[in-house]
Design a protein around this motif. Structure first.
Motif, PDB file in Angstrom:
ATOM      1  N   SER A   1      10.593  14.284  16.258  1.00 34.14           N
ATOM      2  CA  SER A   1       9.313  13.616  16.488  1.00 34.14           C
ATOM      3  C   SER A   1       8.280  13.936  15.418  1.00 34.14           C
TER       4      SER A   1
ATOM      5  N   ALA B   1       5.955  11.170  14.443  1.00 31.30           N
ATOM      6  CA  ALA B   1       5.279  10.455  15.532  1.00 31.30           C
ATOM      7  C   ALA B   1       3.947   9.884  15.081  1.00 31.30           C
TER       8      ALA B   1
ATOM      9  N   ASP C   1      10.031   8.600  19.182  1.00 34.45           N
ATOM     10  CA  ASP C   1      10.406   9.086  20.510  1.00 34.45           C
ATOM     11  C   ASP C   1      11.825   8.677  20.913  1.00 34.45           C
TER      12      ASP C   1
END
Length: 387
Positions: A14, A17, A371
């Motif tokens: 992640s 992100a 994700d």
């Protein structure tokens, strides 16, 4: 229904992100509205499975649904890095869209030949309709003792067999050529680092040679051999010399060790490597005073190399749109199961990314969302009983 795995590595995935969030905040969506006519910009390459190919661009309209809930088997070398995770994301999302079943098996690494042969045997004997083979070795089928009794398409990696006539992916020689060409063009513009052609015509030019270190992944496995050949071809006529050429499996710890020995030996002007190697280099050079003196070039894209591009810590990355490759693989295998002729060598166009030309809206087919966790099984929807 999907099944996935949330290991510590994938939680660490992640890291990008914030970048993916930028894309969402800006309104860039991975999906296409139902009313839009979706087309994919692709390349058809000939001759099939060759290092040097002619390219024809085409606009491909994907299927809207499959005629049957086909059962597909996908074999991949591993899911240890962003490249194959992106392939998995493309496979899974397209299987869900078309309503087909998918089961994915990973060999664990490019050294898992025996395991992949066992997985191939399993898929051949089970009730799958077709197989997408992301092989750990181009010669894998020559070592397979069973009978090839189902349609099989090559996924990403070259597969040398007269039984396979469709490959979804890009030309890895060209992936290397794009990275090498970036270094050639950049060094030709740098004062005091003129290329060999200039030096041959002007005896007063004493431009210093540029040192390039290579960290290209498992030796003679995957696409590393053709990547290296493409790099060398692109550097012909330049003043760039290969100061080190190292290989390792796609493991960040292994590359940290390689970088430790490399930097202890000398300081190259450029390091060109796999995305995993460049990820390790970003961290390693952050600890060094000479970090700004070494330019990093990646042979393919990952979330960490993308962050490096944004932060001007990576100078260049080839991008072969792995998500689109996965989506295309599902679409093509369904078409062939439903009667289409083999597609030959087909895949997306290779992009060259630099800190100056990155556009988030153009990367939705390049990386899986931050994700996303690897998914190994997609089940086809059950038929609705007729009243």
């Amino acid at each position: 229904m999907v099944k996935h795995n949330k290991s510590p590595f994938f939680r660490a995935f992640s890291l990008c992100a914030c970048l993916h969030g930028l894309a969402i905040a800006a309104g860039f969506s991975i999906s296409v509205t139902a009313n839009a006519v979706e087309t994919w910009s692709l390349e058809q390459r000939t001759p099939y499975n060759a290092k040097l190919q002619q390219v024809k661009t085409l606009s491909y309209r994907p299927l809207s649904t499959a005629k049957r809930p086909w059962r597909l088997c996908a074999l991949v070398p591993h899911l240890k890095d962003a490249y194959w995770i992106g392939i998995d994301y493309g496979l899974v999302t397209r299987a869900q869209t078309l309503g087909v079943a998918l089961e994915l098996f990973e060999a664990g690494s490019y050294y898992g030949k025996a395991k992949q042969l066992e997985q191939l045997e399993h898929c051949m004997k089970s009730d799958f309709d077709a197989i997408l083979l992301g092989t750990v070795d181009p010669e894998l089928l020559k070592q397979y003792q069973g009978q090839i009794s189902k349609p099989m398409l090559a996924l990403v990696n070259r597969l040398d067999s007269p039984l396979v006539s469709t490959r979804i992916g890009v030309n890895w020689y060209q992936m290397g050529w794009h990275a090498g060409d970036f270094i050639h063009r950049t060094t030709a513009k740098q004062p005091g680092k003129a290329n060999t052609e200039q030096a041959n015509t002007d005896q007063t030019n004493t431009g210093q040679a540029v040192q390039l270190a290579l960290l290209l992944g498992p030796e003679k496995l995957g696409g590393s051999t053709w990547v290296e050949q493409g790099i060398m071809e692109a550097l012909e006529g330049s003043n760039v010399s290969i100061s080190s050429n190292r290989h390792a499996d796609n493991n960040r710890d292994l590359y940290r060790d390689q970088l430790h020995h490399l930097l202890k030996d000398h300081r190259p002007d450029y390091i060109l490597g796999s995305a995993v190697a460049i990820e390790a280099a970003i961290g390693a050079l952050a600890q060094k005073d000479t970090a700004q003196d070494i330019a990093l070039v990646s042979s393919y894209l990952s979330p960490a190399t993308l962050r490096g591009l944004y932060r001007h810590r990576v100078a260049f990355s080839s991008d072969d749109q792995v998500v689109l490759q996965g989506k295309l693989a599902i679409d093509v295998v369904v078409r062939e199961l439903e009667g289409a002729a083999p597609f030959g060598d087909i895949g997306p166009r290779i992009k060259g990314l630099t800190p100056d030309n990155i556009q988030m809206k153009q990367l939705t087919d390049s990386l899986a969302p931050a994700d996303f966790y690897p998914i190994y099984r997609v089940e086809a929807p059950k038929a609705t009983p007729q009243p």
